[in-house]
Design a protein around this motif. Structure first.
Motif, PDB file in Angstrom:
ATOM      1  N   GLN A 222     -12.023 -14.366 -11.879  1.00  0.00           N
ATOM      2  CA  GLN A 222     -12.442 -14.346 -13.510  1.00  0.00           C
ATOM      3  C   GLN A 222     -13.705 -13.980 -13.531  1.00  0.00           C
ATOM      4  O   GLN A 222     -14.686 -14.226 -12.699  1.00  0.00           O
ATOM      5  CB  GLN A 222     -12.049 -15.915 -13.978  1.00  0.00           C
ATOM      6  N   ALA A 223     -14.164 -13.281 -14.793  1.00  0.00           N
ATOM      7  CA  ALA A 223     -15.540 -13.020 -14.939  1.00  0.00           C
ATOM      8  C   ALA A 223     -15.650 -12.757 -16.810  1.00  0.00           C
ATOM      9  O   ALA A 223     -14.825 -12.870 -17.334  1.00  0.00           O
ATOM     10  CB  ALA A 223     -16.138 -11.974 -14.415  1.00  0.00           C
ATOM     11  N   HIS A 224     -17.006 -13.026 -17.023  1.00  0.00           N
ATOM     12  CA  HIS A 224     -17.378 -12.741 -18.411  1.00  0.00           C
ATOM     13  C   HIS A 224     -18.547 -12.131 -18.431  1.00  0.00           C
ATOM     14  O   HIS A 224     -19.481 -12.741 -17.993  1.00  0.00           O
ATOM     15  CB  HIS A 224     -17.281 -14.216 -19.281  1.00  0.00           C
ATOM     16  N   ALA A 225     -18.548 -10.837 -19.274  1.00  0.00           N
ATOM     17  CA  ALA A 225     -19.946 -10.315 -19.459  1.00  0.00           C
ATOM     18  C   ALA A 225     -20.215 -10.103 -20.793  1.00  0.00           C
ATOM     19  O   ALA A 225     -19.399  -9.657 -21.700  1.00  0.00           O
ATOM     20  CB  ALA A 225     -19.832  -8.853 -18.894  1.00  0.00           C
ATOM     21  N   THR A 226     -21.710 -10.211 -20.855  1.00  0.00           N
ATOM     22  CA  THR A 226     -21.950 -10.107 -22.382  1.00  0.00           C
ATOM     23  C   THR A 226     -23.189  -9.188 -22.334  1.00  0.00           C
ATOM     24  O   THR A 226     -24.205  -9.254 -21.502  1.00  0.00           O
ATOM     25  CB  THR A 226     -22.576 -11.263 -22.956  1.00  0.00           C
TER      26      THR A 226
ATOM     27  N   VAL B 164     -19.677 -15.696 -13.501  1.00  0.00           N
ATOM     28  CA  VAL B 164     -18.763 -15.312 -12.570  1.00  0.00           C
ATOM     29  C   VAL B 164     -18.397 -16.753 -11.650  1.00  0.00           C
ATOM     30  O   VAL B 164     -19.241 -17.876 -11.845  1.00  0.00           O
ATOM     31  CB  VAL B 164     -19.369 -14.253 -11.378  1.00  0.00           C
ATOM     32  N   HIS B 165     -17.619 -16.832 -10.957  1.00  0.00           N
ATOM     33  CA  HIS B 165     -17.063 -17.804  -9.865  1.00  0.00           C
ATOM     34  C   HIS B 165     -18.144 -17.922  -8.999  1.00  0.00           C
ATOM     35  O   HIS B 165     -18.854 -17.098  -8.331  1.00  0.00           O
ATOM     36  CB  HIS B 165     -15.812 -17.653  -9.217  1.00  0.00           C
TER      37      HIS B 165
ATOM     38  N   LEU C 220     -16.085  -8.856 -12.266  1.00  0.00           N
ATOM     39  CA  LEU C 220     -17.242  -8.537 -13.269  1.00  0.00           C
ATOM     40  C   LEU C 220     -17.435  -7.041 -13.065  1.00  0.00           C
ATOM     41  O   LEU C 220     -17.770  -6.476 -14.309  1.00  0.00           O
ATOM     42  CB  LEU C 220     -18.500  -9.066 -12.556  1.00  0.00           C
ATOM     43  N   ILE C 221     -16.813  -6.347 -12.337  1.00  0.00           N
ATOM     44  CA  ILE C 221     -16.780  -4.740 -12.473  1.00  0.00           C
ATOM     45  C   ILE C 221     -15.817  -4.388 -13.444  1.00  0.00           C
ATOM     46  O   ILE C 221     -16.061  -3.454 -14.515  1.00  0.00           O
ATOM     47  CB  ILE C 221     -16.315  -4.165 -11.296  1.00  0.00           C
ATOM     48  N   ASP C 222     -14.582  -4.945 -13.642  1.00  0.00           N
ATOM     49  CA  ASP C 222     -13.618  -4.691 -14.893  1.00  0.00           C
ATOM     50  C   ASP C 222     -14.477  -5.093 -16.168  1.00  0.00           C
ATOM     51  O   ASP C 222     -14.290  -4.226 -17.031  1.00  0.00           O
ATOM     52  CB  ASP C 222     -12.467  -5.752 -14.561  1.00  0.00           C
ATOM     53  N   ALA C 223     -15.254  -6.289 -16.167  1.00  0.00           N
ATOM     54  CA  ALA C 223     -15.873  -6.469 -17.425  1.00  0.00           C
ATOM     55  C   ALA C 223     -17.054  -5.484 -17.748  1.00  0.00           C
ATOM     56  O   ALA C 223     -17.394  -5.089 -18.979  1.00  0.00           O
ATOM     57  CB  ALA C 223     -16.805  -7.734 -17.126  1.00  0.00           C
TER      58      ALA C 223
END
Length: 458
Positions: free
Chosen positions: A384-388, A314-315, A289-292
């Motif tokens: 893995q993560a995804h940020a919007t 997030v996981h 999530l930091i990368d995102a």
């Protein structure tokens, strides 16, 4: 008639798991190691020394050293980054091990077991290496053996983490004991006992996340491992089935026991080759999530006041391990999703400074945290993560991360790892000395006496 031993539950199962692991570790020879494994060991040593030195001035270490000074013991082993200071042979591993893990910046194995292997293992090995000359080749062989023991013991106890144990304290002790045995050149039977002596000392509870005790687990594991190796060398014994026995580690530290996995692929799959390194100074499950968030900060380029909210996927493990909503200290902020997401966006990084006491209570961070909304996705990988980002004007920005930086599938390069090391060490020992240490580690297998490296780091 049922024997008292059988009734108590420690009758031999004769599975031979711990014996096989001990024999394998005792038999590790540097010349037989794959080149990739040797290189990964160099990388691990470089990264860990940098993490330990970066934490050498922390108040936690001052308290520890003041306490050991009060206790008093023969000064035989160096404390890294303290001007040549020596303390007891079993105390130095505690201090150096705690320094290595204190900033949560140390390497993390995620191949089925989330383990900070290097802090307990290398702290134990550097302490033992000050008793008598040890070559860099033998240090590497011992380090590799420690990885095998620690990670594989965890694979044999798959529900160990779920029970609330801190794996760096528990599995770290096993890893350090096995590594210490290999460094001292113990035979298969002695190594078996060293693993047993270390395992019976295994401890560390997740309840202590965010406190000085969490990194103490790594130091105590190093201490337990060093003591185990020294005792085993003198004939001290233990159960020869400490991992798989009826009352062994995989049975009582986990509700699931798969001891057969401990020896699966021994000599074919090297656990150190599956190690990961941290670009960020916090819990590894926060890194995706930091990368995102850094990607959002760069791509959206919006000031904080123009951000309406952040939607993070997030996981589930990330929330389970790091779901602290309102961290009150720098150490606790390392386990906060909201804090990590906020500093990553606001500062564009998540280094040591982002997890200080000052940053955990900074006004801009406190104002941004409520904007972060977190949901879990079972199908996600742990890396893995995804940020919007939803802006106040309605615009949306997306940042998917398939594999976090520093993981096996998205590894840090040698150059990136060296930059991290030099950044951690330059302010502590000076840039020239930091450069010399890096050069010495990259050529570790050519070193005749590891004490030369220890003194350079002290």
């Amino acid at each position: 008639m049922v024997s008292s031993q059988n009734a108590y539950g420690v009758a031999a199962l004769d599975l031979g798991v711990t014996k096989a692991l001990g024999a394998f570790i005792a038999g590790i020879r540097f010349d037989a190691l794959p080149a990739a494994v040797v290189h990964e060991a160099r990388r691990g040593v470089l990264d860990w020394i940098g993490c330990a030195l970066a934490a050498s001035c922390h108040d936690t270490i001052r308290i520890l050293l003041d306490t050991f000074a009060d206790i008093g013991s023969a000064p035989r082993a160096h404390v890294l980054g303290h001007g040549g200071l020596k303390i007891g042979l079993l105390e130095a591993p505690i201090v150096n091990g705690q320094m290595g893990h204190l900033l949560d910046f140390d390497d993390t194995h995620m191949g089925g077991v989330v383990l900070h292997t290097s802090s307990p293992v290398l702290a134990a090995l550097l302490g033992l290496a000050e008793r008598a000359p040890v070559s860099g080749r033998d240090l590497i062989a011992a380090y590799v053996g420690g990885f095998e023991a620690g990670v594989r013991a965890g694979l044999g106890a798959p529900a160990h983490h779920d029970g609330g144990w801190h794996l760096t304290g528990t599995l770290g002790a096993i890893a350090a004991g096995a590594a210490g045995a290999r460094l001292l050149g113990l035979d298969a039977a002695q190594t078996n006992h060293a693993i047993g002596i270390a395992t019976t000392q295994a401890a560390g509870m997740q309840q202590n996340r965010g406190t000085m005790c969490k990194s103490l687990h790594a130091g105590k594991a190093a201490n337990s491992g060093a003591l185990a190796a020294l005792l085993a060398a003198r004939g001290f014994n233990s159960s020869v089935e400490i991992l798989e026995g009826k009352r062994g580690f995989t049975r009582i530290y986990s509700t699931q026991s798969t001891p057969e996995r401990i020896t699966e692929g021994l000599g074919e799959r090297w656990e150190i080759a599956r190690n990961g390194y941290k670009p960020y100074a916090c819990g590894i499950v926060l890194h995706p999530l930091i990368d995102a968030m850094i990607a959002l900060s760069q791509n959206a380029a919006l000031p904080a006041e123009a951000v309406a909210r952040i939607e993070l996927s997030v996981h589930p493990h990330a929330v389970k391990i790091t779901g602290v909503d309102d961290p009150r200290s720098g150490l606790m902020s390392k386990f906060s999703i909201n804090h990590s997401a906020s500093v990553a966006y606001l500062d564009g990084t998540a280094g040591i400074a982002q997890y200080s006491d000052a940053r955990s209570g900074a006004a801009d961070v406190l104002a941004f945290r409520p904007k972060v909304q977190v949901t879990t996705v079972d199908a996600f990988g742990k890396d893995q993560a995804h940020a919007t980002l939803i802006a106040t004007d309605g615009r949306r920005f997306e940042a998917p991360v398939a594999h976090a930086s520093g993981t096996v599938k998205n590894p840090m390069s040698d150059a990136a790892l060296e930059r991290k090391f030099l950044g951690n060490v330059a302010d502590i020992l000076g840039p020239d000395r930091a450069r010399r240490i890096a050069d010495r580690v990259w050529a570790l297998d050519a070193l005749d006496d590891v004490r030369d490296l220890v003194v350079l780091c002290a």
